[in-house]
Design a protein around this motif. Structure first.
Motif, short mmCIF file in Angstrom:
data_model
loop_
_atom_site.label_atom_id
_atom_site.label_comp_id
_atom_site.label_asym_id
_atom_site.label_seq_id
_atom_site.Cartn_x
_atom_site.Cartn_y
_atom_site.Cartn_z
N GLU A 63 0.89 -1.13 -0.03
CA GLU A 63 -0.27 0.05 0.06
C GLU A 63 0.55 1.34 -0.32
O GLU A 63 2.15 1.38 0.65
CB GLU A 63 -1.02 -0.58 1.21
CG GLU A 63 -2.39 0.79 1.34
CD GLU A 63 -3.25 1.06 2.31
OE1 GLU A 63 -2.70 2.30 2.99
OE2 GLU A 63 -3.10 -0.20 3.17
N ASP A 99 -7.26 -8.38 1.61
CA ASP A 99 -5.98 -7.23 1.82
C ASP A 99 -5.13 -6.34 0.48
O ASP A 99 -5.50 -5.88 -0.12
CB ASP A 99 -5.44 -7.56 2.95
CG ASP A 99 -5.91 -7.51 4.63
OD1 ASP A 99 -6.96 -6.92 4.03
OD2 ASP A 99 -5.48 -8.53 5.05
N ARG A 103 -5.32 -3.27 -1.18
CA ARG A 103 -3.94 -2.25 -1.28
C ARG A 103 -3.90 -1.48 -3.01
O ARG A 103 -3.47 -0.75 -3.66
CB ARG A 103 -2.94 -2.89 -1.47
CG ARG A 103 -2.95 -2.97 0.72
CD ARG A 103 -1.55 -3.77 0.85
NE ARG A 103 -1.15 -4.94 0.15
CZ ARG A 103 -0.85 -6.38 0.83
NH1 ARG A 103 -1.64 -6.51 1.70
NH2 ARG A 103 -0.67 -7.54 -0.07
N VAL A 106 -6.69 1.12 -3.68
CA VAL A 106 -6.14 2.07 -3.69
C VAL A 106 -4.46 2.13 -3.70
O VAL A 106 -4.54 3.26 -4.94
CB VAL A 106 -5.24 1.90 -2.06
CG1 VAL A 106 -4.46 3.40 -2.05
CG2 VAL A 106 -6.22 2.23 -1.19
N ASN A 107 -3.42 1.23 -4.68
CA ASN A 107 -2.40 1.84 -5.44
C ASN A 107 -2.68 2.25 -7.19
O ASN A 107 -1.81 3.29 -7.33
CB ASN A 107 -1.73 1.07 -5.42
CG ASN A 107 -1.30 0.54 -4.03
OD1 ASN A 107 -1.16 1.26 -3.38
ND2 ASN A 107 -0.49 -0.43 -3.86
N ARG A 137 -11.42 -4.99 10.02
CA ARG A 137 -10.11 -4.28 9.95
C ARG A 137 -9.68 -3.98 8.45
O ARG A 137 -9.11 -3.35 8.58
CB ARG A 137 -9.00 -5.03 10.57
CG ARG A 137 -8.77 -4.97 12.37
CD ARG A 137 -8.36 -5.58 12.85
NE ARG A 137 -8.47 -7.01 12.93
CZ ARG A 137 -9.67 -7.71 13.70
NH1 ARG A 137 -9.68 -7.21 14.87
NH2 ARG A 137 -9.89 -9.02 13.83
N SER A 138 -9.72 -4.72 7.75
CA SER A 138 -9.33 -5.29 6.04
C SER A 138 -9.56 -4.11 5.18
O SER A 138 -8.82 -2.73 4.39
CB SER A 138 -9.74 -6.35 4.98
OG SER A 138 -9.16 -7.80 5.82
N ARG A 140 -10.11 -0.92 6.47
CA ARG A 140 -9.59 0.28 6.92
C ARG A 140 -8.44 0.70 6.40
O ARG A 140 -8.02 1.48 6.09
CB ARG A 140 -9.14 0.19 8.37
CG ARG A 140 -9.69 -0.32 9.27
CD ARG A 140 -9.73 -0.99 11.04
NE ARG A 140 -10.16 -1.07 11.86
CZ ARG A 140 -9.85 -1.82 13.05
NH1 ARG A 140 -8.75 -1.45 13.32
NH2 ARG A 140 -10.83 -2.09 13.44
N ALA A 141 -8.68 -0.41 5.14
CA ALA A 141 -7.08 0.18 3.96
C ALA A 141 -7.59 1.52 3.15
O ALA A 141 -7.14 2.12 2.65
CB ALA A 141 -6.80 -0.86 3.06
N ARG A 144 -8.24 4.53 5.47
CA ARG A 144 -7.62 5.07 5.47
C ARG A 144 -6.95 6.62 4.98
O ARG A 144 -6.04 7.78 4.75
CB ARG A 144 -6.00 4.30 5.90
CG ARG A 144 -6.03 3.77 7.61
CD ARG A 144 -4.38 3.43 7.41
NE ARG A 144 -4.08 2.25 6.65
CZ ARG A 144 -5.01 1.26 7.07
NH1 ARG A 144 -5.34 0.57 8.46
NH2 ARG A 144 -4.04 -0.03 5.99
N ARG A 145 -7.32 5.66 3.18
CA ARG A 145 -6.99 7.00 2.05
C ARG A 145 -8.30 7.89 2.01
O ARG A 145 -8.15 8.12 0.24
CB ARG A 145 -6.20 6.26 0.95
CG ARG A 145 -5.43 5.07 1.21
CD ARG A 145 -4.08 5.79 1.82
NE ARG A 145 -3.18 5.17 2.06
CZ ARG A 145 -1.64 5.28 2.00
NH1 ARG A 145 -2.04 7.15 3.61
NH2 ARG A 145 -1.08 5.03 2.79
#
Length: 609
Positions: A63, A99, A103, A106-107, A137-138, A140-141, A144-145
């Motif tokens: 990430e 996960d 990621r 996001v990327n 929890r997964s 949250r990636a 956070r962004r």
């Protein structure tokens, strides 16, 4: 599952029945003159097939901090994540595939212009507090962004016998409205918290996503109708866990609950043009017709029956408004990120079946016209179009030169007045040239003597009829040949200047410039028929470029060409001449024409906003 969960053997039997029901279903040379080229090759041009190749998915990676999506690009992506339940199944799951997928999204936010991500329900197998917290929890990636996303409850995330009035559950505690208070797209939830809606901006407009519970109550339906009523001009994507399943012919068809959802919400709300659901397998798609007579694309995507619970397969819906297409592809970022793959993994990296990788043609403007029509651009007065340097300006409803410079026209033969026009044309009229009639500047027109040594811009709006087969017909041509101005290079019987529609509907600008004995020629690509086009020729005093719809074309010569030689002869509008003989009239619609004695930037074209 607590709270009166259904018997697990009954649920297992239902799953086995659906799996069995669906199993097995189809998942030219430099010195060649224009005339020689015509005689040597023939006028007819073969049609072309344009093939597009989708970009291969990028590998998953750690990430990183990503750029925000571009809300104005006419290409954008909605990411879809179907059932992940087997990845979160008590002590038997594995969060890493999901996960890796999150990621990856996001990327790839900037590269793929991912504007929104939607999970389709059944996040977990049993809906237990620990499973729900694990999948929370997964995600949250994305939190956070501050990535815009939605989730919704599937039958495995809660008591499947209940509707959205079920009250508090571990799912609601983890994925209720409070979680999305900092989301850039979240706009609200139903009072019960199980239904939500999101608004994101893409391609210069706002889009709506409805994320609806596994089973909506009457209150839930009323809430969803209210959301649509408060946002009547937003195109809407509906996401839910159950809506359609694969029928016996492999096409998607409504489930029993799907019929209720169709009749109670989708059918009568023209805004909903796409529905996405999971729950069943195999994947399938179909097109239904709503009460307004418009298409609703219904898609099911679910891969939990495949290796490793579906390997957290994602589906990207890549909207391309310029091409009026949604390109769809399905792959596993988790598998893409692996250095080596086992035998089964190699089969799952990317799926290419008819229901996994496909394109959906949608004329977005036409499809959305019923609830969000594109405003008709108002007609613009002549004075707004007379930019400095305008030497001639003709509209289709008059023979007068509206620039006031006296470059009036006379009509030869028969032309038909029409109200057909380019959507960005300043006026609302055109003339249809039927292979015989044309226009000519009067003998006294000052334009006849101009040589444009400082440069020029020539603009016109044209439309070729379906089945166009009249190549080398002129749009704008000087009557006199090159020889009349002392030009002996190439074919001196060719006109001093001509803007032609060549074979196959391609443009050609051929001119005897002041600084050369021979011709300078620009070539354009073949233009689609039955479509209005704005075309422009721009010369800056040395070099000439062809433009279509404000886009520079390829085959523009680098050898300097200054001005346009003249013999004081008239300009023909809608005709081509060879050795002073008018050989062909234009065949098609011709709108307004403007000539300026300098190079104009594209933002000053007649189409400028």
């Amino acid at each position: 599952m607590r709270g009166g969960a259904p018997d697990r053997q009954v649920v297992r039997k239902i799953h086995v029945w659906f799996a069995g029901r669906c199993r097995g279903l189809p998942s030219i040379p430099p010195m060649t003159t224009r005339r020689t080229f015509l005689l040597g090759t023939g006028a007819a041009a073969a049609g072309t097939l344009v093939a597009t190749t989708a970009t291969a998915p990028a590998s998953a990676e750690p990430e990183t901090r990503s750029a925000r999506p571009d809300a104005d690009r006419d290409r954008f992506t909605i990411a879809v994540i179907p059932d992940t339940q087997y990845l979160f199944d008590q002590d038997r799951g594995d969060a890493e595939p999901l996960d890796a997928a999150l990621r990856h999204l996001v990327n790839r936010t900037s590269a793929d212009n991912i504007v929104f991500t939607a999970h389709l329900g059944d996040l977990t197998e049993n809906g237990s507090k620990s499973e729900i917290e694990d999948v929370g929890r997964s995600f949250r990636a994305l939190d956070r962004r501050r990535v815009g996303y939605s989730v919704l409850a599937g039958n495995h995330d809660l008591d499947s016998r209940t509707d959205d009035q079920r009250g508090r559950t571990p799912y609601l505690d983890e994925f209720g409205p409070r979680r999305f208070r900092d989301s850039p797209t979240f706009r609200g939830a139903s009072p019960d918290g199980y239904n939500s809606y999101h608004v994101f901006r893409a391609a210069g407009r706002e889009w709506l996503v409805l994320a609806l519970d596994w089973r909506m109550s009457d209150k839930g339906f009323a809430w969803a109708r209210g959301v649509l009523a408060r946002h009547p001009k937003l195109p809407a994507v509906l996401t839910t866990h159950e809506f359609v399943h694969a029928g016996g012919d492999g096409k998607a068809e409504l489930s029993d609950y799907g019929r209720r959802l169709w009749e109670g919400l989708v059918k009568d709300h023209d805004q909903i043009f796409l529905t996405l659901n999971g729950h069943f397998w195999p994947p399938a798609r179909s097109v239904l017709t709503n009460a307004a007579g418009h298409d609703v694309h219904v898609h099911i995507t679910n891969y939990q029956d495949r290796y490793y619970g579906g390997s957290a397969m994602i589906r990207l819906y890549e909207f391309d408004l310029a091409r009026n297409t949604i390109d769809v592809r399905t792959y596993s970022p988790w598998l893409l990120g692996k250095r080596s793959l086992n035998t089964l993994e190699r089969r799952e990296v990317e799926l290419t079946g008819d229901a996994d990788r496909f394109s959906v043609p949608i004329d977005f403007e036409q499809r959305f016209a019923g609830f969000a029509p594109v405003p008709v651009r108002p007609e613009r007065p002549v004075r707004q179009l007379l930019v400095p340097g305008t030497v001639a300006y003709w509209r289709a409803d008059s023979l007068k030169d509206l620039s006031g410079n006296g470059n009036d026209l006379r009509q030869v033969g028969t032309l038909t007045a029409t109200t057909e026009h380019h959507r960005d044309s300043p006026s609302r009229a055109s003339r249809f040239f039927g292979k015989e009639g044309y226009l000519s500047t009067v003998d006294s027109a000052p334009l006849n003597r101009l040589t444009f040594e400082r440069g020029y811009t020539v603009e016109a709006f044209i439309k070729l009829p379906a089945g166009f087969d009249h190549p080398w017909c002129g749009l704008l041509t000087k009557l006199a040949p090159g020889a009349a101005a002392g030009k002996t290079g190439d074919d001196p019987k060719e006109p001093l200047c001509t803007l032609n529609v060549a074979g196959g509907g391609g443009l050609q600008w051929a001119v005897f410039p002041k600084n050369r004995d021979g011709m300078s020629t620009n070539w354009g690509h073949e233009l689609a028929e039955d479509t209005w086009w704005h075309v422009a020729v721009v010369n800056d005093g040395r070099h000439t470029k062809l433009y279509v719809e404000g886009s520079e074309l390829l085959r523009n010569p680098s050898t300097p060409a200054t001005g346009i030689a003249t013999a004081g002869d008239p300009w023909l509008v809608g005709a081509y001449a060879y050795d002073r003989i008018v050989e062909k009239s234009f065949h098609g619609w011709l709108g307004e024409v403007r000539i300026v004695d300098r190079a104009l930037p594209t933002e000053r074209f007649l189409t400028a906003r």
